[in-house]
Design an enzyme around this catalytic site. Structure first.
Site, mmCIF file in Angstrom:
data_model
loop_
_atom_site.group_PDB
_atom_site.id
_atom_site.type_symbol
_atom_site.label_atom_id
_atom_site.label_comp_id
_atom_site.label_asym_id
_atom_site.label_seq_id
_atom_site.Cartn_x
_atom_site.Cartn_y
_atom_site.Cartn_z
ATOM 1 N N GLY A 134 35.150 0.362 -32.317
ATOM 2 C CA GLY A 134 35.544 1.260 -31.231
ATOM 3 C C GLY A 134 34.522 2.372 -31.048
ATOM 4 O O GLY A 134 33.436 2.160 -30.509
ATOM 5 N N GLU A 148 43.546 -5.260 -37.084
ATOM 6 C CA GLU A 148 43.287 -3.819 -37.050
ATOM 7 C C GLU A 148 44.521 -3.082 -37.570
ATOM 8 O O GLU A 148 45.476 -2.849 -36.807
ATOM 9 C CB GLU A 148 43.017 -3.354 -35.613
ATOM 10 C CG GLU A 148 41.828 -4.009 -34.956
ATOM 11 C CD GLU A 148 41.297 -3.187 -33.774
ATOM 12 O OE1 GLU A 148 40.157 -2.729 -33.869
ATOM 13 O OE2 GLU A 148 42.022 -3.001 -32.790
ATOM 14 N N HIS A 173 46.023 -5.033 -28.190
ATOM 15 C CA HIS A 173 45.460 -3.898 -28.935
ATOM 16 C C HIS A 173 46.562 -2.870 -29.189
ATOM 17 O O HIS A 173 47.414 -2.634 -28.332
ATOM 18 C CB HIS A 173 44.319 -3.253 -28.142
ATOM 19 C CG HIS A 173 43.523 -2.289 -28.969
ATOM 20 N ND1 HIS A 173 43.983 -1.027 -29.257
ATOM 21 C CD2 HIS A 173 42.331 -2.420 -29.602
ATOM 22 C CE1 HIS A 173 43.087 -0.419 -30.028
ATOM 23 N NE2 HIS A 173 42.075 -1.238 -30.248
ATOM 24 N N SER A 232 37.832 1.913 -37.830
ATOM 25 C CA SER A 232 36.899 2.850 -38.480
ATOM 26 C C SER A 232 35.672 2.176 -39.083
ATOM 27 O O SER A 232 35.201 2.575 -40.154
ATOM 28 C CB SER A 232 37.622 3.687 -39.543
ATOM 29 O OG SER A 232 38.636 4.447 -38.939
ATOM 30 N N ASN A 284 34.296 -2.491 -28.408
ATOM 31 C CA ASN A 284 35.396 -2.071 -27.541
ATOM 32 C C ASN A 284 35.140 -0.624 -27.116
ATOM 33 O O ASN A 284 35.402 0.308 -27.870
ATOM 34 C CB ASN A 284 36.728 -2.187 -28.296
ATOM 35 C CG ASN A 284 37.907 -1.724 -27.457
ATOM 36 O OD1 ASN A 284 37.758 -1.452 -26.262
ATOM 37 N ND2 ASN A 284 39.080 -1.644 -28.068
ATOM 38 N N LYS A 333 36.614 1.068 -25.034
ATOM 39 C CA LYS A 333 37.858 1.767 -24.650
ATOM 40 C C LYS A 333 37.650 2.508 -23.325
ATOM 41 O O LYS A 333 37.024 1.963 -22.416
ATOM 42 C CB LYS A 333 38.317 2.683 -25.795
ATOM 43 C CG LYS A 333 38.441 1.930 -27.123
ATOM 44 C CD LYS A 333 39.203 2.691 -28.174
ATOM 45 C CE LYS A 333 39.255 1.868 -29.464
ATOM 46 N NZ LYS A 333 40.094 2.441 -30.494
HETATM 47 P P1 13P Z 1 37.584 2.692 -34.128
HETATM 48 O O1 13P Z 1 36.390 1.850 -34.501
HETATM 49 O O2 13P Z 1 37.227 3.862 -33.270
HETATM 50 O O3 13P Z 1 38.419 3.036 -35.314
HETATM 51 O O4 13P Z 1 38.507 1.770 -33.190
HETATM 52 C C1 13P Z 1 38.864 0.527 -33.642
HETATM 53 C C2 13P Z 1 39.448 -0.194 -32.500
HETATM 54 O O5 13P Z 1 40.528 0.136 -32.063
HETATM 55 C C3 13P Z 1 38.655 -1.282 -31.903
HETATM 56 O O6 13P Z 1 39.437 -2.033 -31.033
#
Ligand code: 13P
Length: 235
Positions: free
Chosen positions: A218, A156, A86, A198, A8, A10
């Site tokens: 992420g 998550e 999400h 994480s 992801n 983002k």
């Molecule tokens: P991180 O891996 O940066 O913690 O993000 C997790 C996330 O929100 C994946 O959708």
């Protein structure tokens, strides 16, 4: 069974950064995972060598909806997955809106990646089960999955997104048992459950488990060396 790895991205990457990262992705051996790359809409073209997912979509297929993205159009462009619910979008989308979006995906032959997760306070107050159950049952309410249509559930915990450590493996496994029970009670047969929050190269080995079908990553997926190390550990 290969683990699923969802990247992801983002809103981390500009066009040039995405192009550079796509060159770096091409140097990684992803053969031991089922990779799904979720760039922002503008960067799909740079990752077209991979199975693609969108980070969101609208619940109508066409019409006067300024600024929205049609699930039908995503389907026509070969996008196979859409992330829904999400945490970073739940301030705009209620459980009911997420349900409409899940229906829109299934209607358009797209596989929904439904994100669920509790807050730290929910966990401390022992409300994790009730929060997750509500998120799952509402998102999938009235969705006909009886023919084995696939669905991905990404667990998550909110307080683990963008933090320093993932949830402990035992807690993930316990929570997955509960999620499985909810899905089984709903007579949903073709599901996979992933963990996100994480996930990094330095901790992936601590959360490898036969109970976990895959990982939703992420920040780590925006660094090719991080991602490469994660993929190597998943082997
Ligand atoms: P991180 O891996 O940066 O913690 O993000 C997790 C996330 O929100 C994946 O959708």
């Amino acid at each position: 069974m290969k683990k699923i790895l969802i990247c992801n991205q983002k809103m981390y990457l500009t066009k040039d950064e995405a192009i550079n990262l796509s060159y770096d992705y091409n140097t990684i051996d992803f053969s031991n995972v089922e990779l799904i790359v979720c760039p922002n809409y503008l960067n799909f073209e740079f990752f077209s060598d991979y199975d693609l997912g969108a980070q969101n979509c609208f619940y109508e297929d066409k019409g006067a909806y300024t600024g929205e993205i049609s699930p039908y159009d995503l389907y026509l462009r070969g996008i196979k997955y859409v992330i829904l619910g999400h945490y970073e979008r739940r301030k705009y989308d209620t459980n009911e809106i997420i349900n409409l979006k899940v229906k829109a995906c299934v209607r358009n032959s797209i596989i929904p990646i439904i994100c669920i997760g509790e807050s730290k306070i929910d966990r401390e107050l022992l409300k994790t089960s009730s929060v997750l159950k509500k998120q799952i049952t509402t998102a999938l309410s009235g969705v006909d999955l009886s023919d084995g249509y696939p669905v991905l559930i990404a667990y998550e915990p909110i307080y683990k997104i963008g933090s320093s450590n993932p949830l402990a493996k035992e807690e993930i496994e316990d929570t997955f048992k509960y999620i499985k029970k909810v899905l089984d009670d709903m007579k949903i047969s073709n599901y996979k459950i992933l963990y996100g929050g994480s996930v990094k190269s330095e901790n992936i080995k601590d959360i490898l488990s036969d109970e976990i079908d895959g990982y939703l990553v992420g920040a780590s997926c925006t660094s090719a060396s991080e991602l490469n190390n994660i993929v190597k550990c998943i082997k």
